[in-house]
Design an enzyme around this catalytic site. Structure first.
Site, PDB file in Angstrom:
ATOM      1  N   TYR A 134       0.870  -1.106   0.244  1.00 35.14           N
ATOM      2  CA  TYR A 134       0.119   0.044   0.223  1.00 35.14           C
ATOM      3  C   TYR A 134       0.965   1.394  -0.035  1.00 35.14           C
ATOM      4  O   TYR A 134       1.572   1.498   0.836  1.00 35.14           O
ATOM      5  CB  TYR A 134      -0.952  -0.079   1.188  1.00 35.14           C
ATOM      6  CG  TYR A 134      -1.801   1.349   1.396  1.00 35.14           C
ATOM      7  CD1 TYR A 134      -2.295   1.908   0.378  1.00 35.14           C
ATOM      8  CD2 TYR A 134      -2.361   1.201   2.600  1.00 35.14           C
ATOM      9  CE1 TYR A 134      -2.924   3.011   0.216  1.00 35.14           C
ATOM     10  CE2 TYR A 134      -3.732   2.271   2.736  1.00 35.14           C
ATOM     11  CZ  TYR A 134      -3.566   3.224   1.589  1.00 35.14           C
ATOM     12  OH  TYR A 134      -4.445   4.365   1.782  1.00 35.14           O
ATOM     13  N   LYS A 162      -1.709  -1.790  -3.846  1.00 36.53           N
ATOM     14  CA  LYS A 162      -3.019  -0.541  -3.832  1.00 36.53           C
ATOM     15  C   LYS A 162      -2.057   0.845  -3.924  1.00 36.53           C
ATOM     16  O   LYS A 162      -1.329   1.143  -3.101  1.00 36.53           O
ATOM     17  CB  LYS A 162      -3.605  -0.431  -2.545  1.00 36.53           C
ATOM     18  CG  LYS A 162      -4.568   0.901  -2.429  1.00 36.53           C
ATOM     19  CD  LYS A 162      -5.310   0.717  -1.064  1.00 36.53           C
ATOM     20  CE  LYS A 162      -6.200   2.005  -0.945  1.00 36.53           C
ATOM     21  NZ  LYS A 162      -6.853   2.457   0.415  1.00 36.53           N
TER      22      LYS A 162
END
Length: 293
Positions: A134, A162
């Site tokens: 992330y 992400k």
């Protein structure tokens, strides 16, 4: 379709007073099951994870895992700025039944790229679950660079990223320089079309808390060959409202207007200001998400 592609919701944590509101959490889970959300992301930024105690986090994982009962995959946010702590909580999430982990780059202490590489490799080596990287430099103060992602993509259980840097050139480079099974998800609701167009695989969405079916169908249609950019652009005003104050302040207020009693955010976050709430209500009415009364 691979797990953890399509529409994933960054789920809020509902509160009632000082406690987590589990009946409302159950209603939210039903809402996403009924409206074709592809996977759940719990205990992330939108869930206010920094304000949850260790015992609360364990309770949330257990509750969601038991209630969902394998109907859709569950990704759990376990990242921190302490590698040892990240490993410990990741093991806990694995033991409690998580299907995958979302691990944010260590924040505040600003590690080098070598530090980020060592951090993620240490976590990956310590657990058996799939890991989603992330990258959100606007919150963490550090950018997970393309070459670092490329190197991490070769680690067996690191399955994707992400990407919330907002830098589409970086997203394109990640897609171009990683193997075809590496999943790239948009971390920004207003960039989903762009990321899909570059070869990405979906989104972990804040706005999907309130429009799960629309979010899911947009991605389903794109993947079916319906390239309708205007359909994505149509929701930009709604996306913008979700960030008129710090996430998850606006989305929790929006859910209240939709009838989900999710409560106020925990301090240091506060409820949405009156001016912004009036703006939010207008936008929700414009999208016919609430009545015009």
């Amino acid at each position: 379709m691979k797990k953890f592609t399509g529409s994933g919701v960054a789920l809020v944590t509902p509160f009632k007073g000082s406690k987590i509101n589990y009946p409302v959490l159950q209603k939210l889970l039903d809402f996403h099951i009924e409206n074709e959300t592809d996977f759940l992301v719990i205990l992330g930024t939108t869930a206010e994870s920094p304000t949850l105690t260790s015992s609360e986090k364990k309770e949330v994982i257990s509750f969601v895992v038991n209630y969902i009962n394998k109907r859709i995959p569950i990704m759990v946010g376990t990242g921190s700025n302490d590698t040892k702590q990240t490993i410990s909580f990741s093991r806990t999430a694995q033991r409690l039944g998580a299907d995958a982990l979302l691990i944010v780059t260590p924040y505040y202490n600003k590690p080098t790229q070598n530090g980020l590489l060592a951090h993620y490799k240490a976590v990956a080596k310590s657990i058996n679950l799939p890991i989603m990287l992330y990258n959100v430099p606007s919150r963490t103060g550090v950018n997970l660079e393309v070459d670092t992602v490329k190197r991490l993509s070769k680690v067996k259980n690191i399955i994707g990223i992400k990407e919330a840097s907002g830098n589409l050139e970086q997203v394109k480079s990640i897609i171009d320089q990683t193997h075809e099974d590496f999943i790239v998800l948009s971390g920004n609701d207003d960039q989903v079309y762009d990321v899909l167009s570059l070869g990405g695989h979906g989104v972990i969405s804040v706005t999907a808390n309130i429009i799960p079916l629309s979010t899911s169908l947009l991605i389903q249609n794109f993947r079916a060959g319906i390239d309708n950019k205007e359909a994505f652009i149509k929701f930009n005003k709604l996306h913008d409202m979700m960030f008129v104050e710090s996430n998850p302040i606006p989305v929790k207020r929006a859910l209240e207007h939709l009838g989900f009693e999710v409560g106020k955010p925990r301090l240091p976050l506060t409820k949405l200001g009156a001016k912004h709430n009036r703006m939010l209500l207008k936008v929700l009415r414009d999208y016919k998400l609430v009545d015009n009364d």
